[in-house]
Design a protein around this motif. Sequence first.
Motif, short mmCIF file in Angstrom:
data_model
loop_
_atom_site.label_atom_id
_atom_site.label_comp_id
_atom_site.label_asym_id
_atom_site.label_seq_id
_atom_site.Cartn_x
_atom_site.Cartn_y
_atom_site.Cartn_z
N ARG A 18 -9.95 -21.24 -1.10
CA ARG A 18 -9.12 -20.31 -0.19
C ARG A 18 -7.85 -19.75 -0.99
NH1 ARG A 18 -8.07 -19.94 5.85
NH2 ARG A 18 -5.69 -19.21 5.70
N ILE A 19 -7.56 -18.50 -0.78
CA ILE A 19 -6.60 -17.61 -1.34
C ILE A 19 -5.70 -17.39 -0.17
CG2 ILE A 19 -5.73 -15.79 -2.66
CD1 ILE A 19 -8.41 -15.85 -4.30
N ASP A 20 -4.53 -17.81 0.07
CA ASP A 20 -3.54 -17.32 1.19
C ASP A 20 -2.89 -16.13 0.80
OD1 ASP A 20 -4.39 -19.53 2.89
OD2 ASP A 20 -2.92 -20.85 1.59
N MET A 21 -3.00 -15.20 1.68
CA MET A 21 -2.37 -13.97 1.87
C MET A 21 -0.93 -14.04 2.55
SD MET A 21 -4.62 -12.27 -0.02
CE MET A 21 -4.96 -10.55 0.55
N SER A 22 -0.13 -13.25 2.02
CA SER A 22 1.05 -13.10 2.71
C SER A 22 1.18 -11.66 3.23
CB SER A 22 2.39 -13.46 1.84
OG SER A 22 2.35 -14.96 1.63
N THR A 23 2.13 -11.26 3.85
CA THR A 23 2.38 -10.16 4.45
C THR A 23 3.62 -9.55 3.90
OG1 THR A 23 1.40 -10.24 6.58
CG2 THR A 23 2.84 -8.46 6.25
N PHE A 24 3.65 -8.53 3.12
CA PHE A 24 4.82 -7.96 2.27
C PHE A 24 5.17 -6.42 3.01
CE2 PHE A 24 2.94 -10.92 -0.55
CZ PHE A 24 3.82 -11.55 -1.04
N ARG A 25 6.44 -6.23 2.73
CA ARG A 25 6.93 -5.12 3.39
C ARG A 25 7.79 -4.43 2.26
NH1 ARG A 25 8.44 -3.58 9.24
NH2 ARG A 25 9.36 -1.50 8.99
N ILE A 26 7.38 -3.14 2.00
CA ILE A 26 8.58 -2.24 0.92
C ILE A 26 9.13 -1.32 1.83
CG2 ILE A 26 8.72 -0.70 -1.03
CD1 ILE A 26 5.50 -1.88 -1.65
N THR A 27 10.44 -1.40 1.73
CA THR A 27 11.38 -0.37 2.58
C THR A 27 12.05 0.38 1.86
OG1 THR A 27 11.40 -2.26 4.23
CG2 THR A 27 13.17 -0.21 4.51
N PHE A 28 12.09 1.68 1.91
CA PHE A 28 12.73 2.88 1.20
C PHE A 28 13.92 3.47 2.30
CE2 PHE A 28 8.64 2.81 -0.96
CZ PHE A 28 8.89 2.74 -2.13
N SER A 29 14.95 3.67 1.68
CA SER A 29 16.10 4.23 2.68
C SER A 29 15.77 5.62 2.65
CB SER A 29 17.38 3.91 2.19
OG SER A 29 17.82 2.52 2.15
N ASP A 30 16.56 6.49 3.55
CA ASP A 30 16.76 7.86 3.28
C ASP A 30 18.02 8.20 2.66
OD1 ASP A 30 16.48 10.56 3.86
OD2 ASP A 30 17.15 10.35 5.98
N ASP A 31 17.64 8.30 1.24
CA ASP A 31 18.96 8.11 0.37
C ASP A 31 18.97 9.24 -0.58
OD1 ASP A 31 16.56 8.10 -1.20
OD2 ASP A 31 16.92 6.09 -2.05
#
Length: 96
Positions: A18-31
Amino acid sequence: MSDTPGINDDQGGGSPRRIDMSTFRITFSDDGFGVGKYLEYESVSPSSALNFVRRERLGRRAHIACDGKELASITCCNRSGDLWIVGPPQGRQPQQ
């Protein structure tokens, strides 16, 4: 780790592992380099984020989080978008 089921990885002849997966989030600003946005994906490693940010502009910054916990900030360092500096979350120094 997330509650997402793992992927069975049959390594030939043996039992699948079994390969456990994680939930990742990439957040970009209005920059000024681009609009604010985010992308969520599942992976075994946060390094997969670099596969999703390749089309971003020079100077663009983003933050990477896993299951709600900030892991790192990344900054695009060249015009082709394939060189990024990885640093502590939001420019903060790591705790010792």
